[in-house]
Design a protein around this motif. Sequence first.
Motif, PDB file in Angstrom:
ATOM      1  N   HIS A  16       0.825  -1.198   0.061  1.00  0.00           N
ATOM      2  CA  HIS A  16      -0.004  -0.171  -0.086  1.00  0.00           C
ATOM      3  C   HIS A  16       0.764   1.276  -0.101  1.00  0.00           C
ATOM      4  N   PHE A  17       1.771   1.426   0.861  1.00  0.00           N
ATOM      5  CA  PHE A  17       2.682   2.666   0.866  1.00  0.00           C
ATOM      6  C   PHE A  17       3.588   2.665  -0.130  1.00  0.00           C
ATOM      7  N   LEU A  18       3.934   1.342  -0.678  1.00  0.00           N
ATOM      8  CA  LEU A  18       4.994   1.307  -1.987  1.00  0.00           C
ATOM      9  C   LEU A  18       4.117   1.825  -3.100  1.00  0.00           C
ATOM     10  N   PHE A  19       2.679   1.577  -3.210  1.00  0.00           N
ATOM     11  CA  PHE A  19       2.141   1.763  -4.539  1.00  0.00           C
ATOM     12  C   PHE A  19       2.046   3.509  -4.213  1.00  0.00           C
TER      13      PHE A  19
ATOM     14  N   LEU B 122       2.826   1.149  12.134  1.00  0.00           N
ATOM     15  CA  LEU B 122       1.741   2.108  12.659  1.00  0.00           C
ATOM     16  C   LEU B 122       1.496   3.208  12.424  1.00  0.00           C
ATOM     17  N   LEU B 123       2.625   3.871  12.375  1.00  0.00           N
ATOM     18  CA  LEU B 123       2.359   5.639  12.237  1.00  0.00           C
ATOM     19  C   LEU B 123       2.457   5.897  10.522  1.00  0.00           C
ATOM     20  N   GLN B 124       3.157   4.995   9.876  1.00  0.00           N
ATOM     21  CA  GLN B 124       3.224   5.652   8.401  1.00  0.00           C
ATOM     22  C   GLN B 124       1.774   5.739   7.640  1.00  0.00           C
ATOM     23  N   PRO B 125       0.728   4.803   7.940  1.00  0.00           N
ATOM     24  CA  PRO B 125      -0.763   4.991   7.242  1.00  0.00           C
ATOM     25  C   PRO B 125      -1.065   6.169   7.809  1.00  0.00           C
ATOM     26  N   LEU B 126      -1.101   6.517   9.200  1.00  0.00           N
ATOM     27  CA  LEU B 126      -1.659   7.803   9.726  1.00  0.00           C
ATOM     28  C   LEU B 126      -0.792   9.016   9.084  1.00  0.00           C
ATOM     29  N   VAL B 127       0.238   9.052   8.789  1.00  0.00           N
ATOM     30  CA  VAL B 127       1.045  10.012   8.213  1.00  0.00           C
ATOM     31  C   VAL B 127       0.404  10.238   6.760  1.00  0.00           C
ATOM     32  N   ASP B 128       0.547   9.009   6.097  1.00  0.00           N
ATOM     33  CA  ASP B 128      -0.118   9.022   4.714  1.00  0.00           C
ATOM     34  C   ASP B 128      -1.585   9.591   4.404  1.00  0.00           C
ATOM     35  N   ASN B 129      -2.259   9.347   5.395  1.00  0.00           N
ATOM     36  CA  ASN B 129      -3.659   9.684   5.227  1.00  0.00           C
ATOM     37  C   ASN B 129      -3.629  11.237   5.623  1.00  0.00           C
ATOM     38  N   ALA B 130      -2.713  11.682   6.535  1.00  0.00           N
ATOM     39  CA  ALA B 130      -2.779  13.178   6.863  1.00  0.00           C
ATOM     40  C   ALA B 130      -2.263  13.899   5.535  1.00  0.00           C
ATOM     41  N   ILE B 131      -1.312  13.494   4.956  1.00  0.00           N
ATOM     42  CA  ILE B 131      -0.768  14.030   3.645  1.00  0.00           C
ATOM     43  C   ILE B 131      -1.925  14.007   2.687  1.00  0.00           C
TER      44      ILE B 131
ATOM     45  N   LEU C 106      -5.728   2.886   6.975  1.00  0.00           N
ATOM     46  CA  LEU C 106      -6.419   2.889   8.155  1.00  0.00           C
ATOM     47  C   LEU C 106      -6.969   1.897   8.540  1.00  0.00           C
ATOM     48  N   ARG C 107      -7.944   1.072   7.824  1.00  0.00           N
ATOM     49  CA  ARG C 107      -8.504  -0.038   8.293  1.00  0.00           C
ATOM     50  C   ARG C 107      -7.634  -1.159   8.672  1.00  0.00           C
ATOM     51  N   ILE C 108      -6.599  -1.420   7.799  1.00  0.00           N
ATOM     52  CA  ILE C 108      -5.646  -2.565   8.308  1.00  0.00           C
ATOM     53  C   ILE C 108      -5.073  -2.071   9.499  1.00  0.00           C
ATOM     54  N   THR C 109      -4.680  -0.775   9.736  1.00  0.00           N
ATOM     55  CA  THR C 109      -4.043  -0.621  11.122  1.00  0.00           C
ATOM     56  C   THR C 109      -4.936  -0.679  12.018  1.00  0.00           C
TER      57      THR C 109
ATOM     58  N   VAL D 174      -8.585   3.800  18.606  1.00  0.00           N
ATOM     59  CA  VAL D 174      -8.275   4.331  17.338  1.00  0.00           C
ATOM     60  C   VAL D 174      -9.296   5.190  17.066  1.00  0.00           C
ATOM     61  N   GLU D 175      -9.101   6.851  16.865  1.00  0.00           N
ATOM     62  CA  GLU D 175      -9.997   7.704  16.458  1.00  0.00           C
ATOM     63  C   GLU D 175      -9.458   8.462  15.633  1.00  0.00           C
ATOM     64  N   LEU D 176     -10.415   9.078  14.533  1.00  0.00           N
ATOM     65  CA  LEU D 176      -9.854   9.987  13.499  1.00  0.00           C
ATOM     66  C   LEU D 176     -11.201  11.203  13.588  1.00  0.00           C
ATOM     67  N   LEU D 177     -10.652  12.183  14.203  1.00  0.00           N
ATOM     68  CA  LEU D 177     -11.455  13.278  14.322  1.00  0.00           C
ATOM     69  C   LEU D 177     -11.117  14.621  13.797  1.00  0.00           C
ATOM     70  N   THR D 178     -12.243  15.523  13.665  1.00  0.00           N
ATOM     71  CA  THR D 178     -11.989  16.756  13.125  1.00  0.00           C
ATOM     72  C   THR D 178     -11.704  17.705  14.350  1.00  0.00           C
ATOM     73  N   LEU D 179     -10.854  18.645  14.310  1.00  0.00           N
ATOM     74  CA  LEU D 179     -10.356  19.429  15.479  1.00  0.00           C
ATOM     75  C   LEU D 179     -11.220  20.692  15.212  1.00  0.00           C
ATOM     76  N   PRO D 180     -11.580  21.412  16.519  1.00  0.00           N
ATOM     77  CA  PRO D 180     -12.420  22.341  16.484  1.00  0.00           C
ATOM     78  C   PRO D 180     -11.858  23.812  15.678  1.00  0.00           C
ATOM     79  N   GLU D 181     -10.418  23.659  15.858  1.00  0.00           N
ATOM     80  CA  GLU D 181      -9.747  24.945  15.154  1.00  0.00           C
ATOM     81  C   GLU D 181      -9.208  24.613  13.682  1.00  0.00           C
ATOM     82  N   GLY D 182      -9.761  23.444  13.255  1.00  0.00           N
ATOM     83  CA  GLY D 182      -9.377  22.909  11.836  1.00  0.00           C
ATOM     84  C   GLY D 182      -8.524  22.032  11.865  1.00  0.00           C
ATOM     85  N   GLY D 183      -8.557  21.400  10.902  1.00  0.00           N
ATOM     86  CA  GLY D 183      -7.731  20.235  10.575  1.00  0.00           C
ATOM     87  C   GLY D 183      -8.353  18.878  11.176  1.00  0.00           C
TER      88      GLY D 183
END
Length: 427
Positions: A225-228, A311-320, A368-371, A385-394
């Motif tokens: 996944h990250f290689l692709f 563990l962190l790579q999919p989270l960073v990839d999702n943020a990018i 994220l699902r595999i993580t 595991v949570e993925l949330l929107t921040l009140p100040e944005g992001g």
Amino acid sequence: MQYICSHCGGELVRRPRRSVPAKAERETGVYIPQTFHPALIWALSFGVWTFVALAYAITIYQLYHSTGGSMSFLSVLGLQSSQVFTYIPLSPFVFAFANRYQVQRNNWAERSLVLLAGGLVFTVAQVALRGLTPYAFWDPRVKDWVSAVWDSQAHTLRIHWYIYRRLFLSNVVDDVVTTYFPIVLIAHLASYYQRFREREVRTSQLQAQLAKARLQALKSQLQPHFLFNTLNSISALMLTDVEAADRMITRLGDLLRISLETAGTQMTTLSRELEFVNCYVEIEKVRFEERLKVSIDVAPETLDANVPHLLLQPLVDNAIKHGISRLVAGGEIRISATADGADLHLEVRDNGPGIRQLAPFPSNGVGLRITRERLETIYGQHQSVELLTLPEGGAVARVSIPLHTGMGGHNSLDLTPESPSTGTDEA
């Protein structure tokens, strides 16, 4: 068939049965059932029958003493020992015989007859041993105990067959019912309990192997996944900036080197995981240039914490992918780690447009699902595991797992206790 194959005419060679496990079987660590240790059986036989002989001797001596008898305790002990001690050498053989011919649902009739025949042999052997003792038989003619192989009057060896016959007829029911069958029953119960424990151990091992295989399969899905994603980033620069694409390929080589070093590893230290993420961010940095900034805020005591690899790579990839790439001016990603008692808290935060709803990871995100599935497999319910929107944005991805340390590793990011949580490390 003369060792000739009827289909191809080739010579067939008989293979000897393997007496030791194959190398692959030894490396799997599967529990091999163990039989009962003979020394333990012999020790138990000696201890149990010695206790029985002493108990009988004390009881009978007290009975004689209460009725005015003049028989000494040593005589009573010798009498009981001559009767009981004959079971000591026979009990281990009965135990082994009962284990060899265990009664099952599909052979109960046949095995019952075999065990019954064994009971008759047991009585014959017990009577033969008892006849050798000086307390084999009470002879009313001399009013004393006599041996079946010694003529006390002539003081010569002489086998009294009538004594053996009487001993067999008078002891066959008692030996089979009160001694032989209890030993057979104990052997069956011990064997059933041992098989039950072996089945429990084997089941737990199979479950552990299944969980390990599942984790390896999930990790194997993450690596392509990250290689692709990385190859897509390189492909986007091939026609516009060849030098940048070349730098990305060099960074990808470093990333694959680390990936190969940890190919069979499920757990690693947080410092090693940050090193891997740093290599991935370096690749994305070539594509986004100044639009991508990454800061690391890690508590010093968490650097040696054990975390799942990738563990962190999919989270960073999702943020990018869903955060920084949607901002024309770019943005910033913050990676933080803190320890709270027995838990380790990880966060990957970006200042992108955020997500539309407060919800767990969406099902269409492969990484994220595999993580999430990996964390559930490793920690069960002791993770979140949570993925949330921040009140100040992001958006922010928060992961909480149990805090464990002790795995060997080194800190390749040079995050010293004086400076990990201050400043910004632009990847």
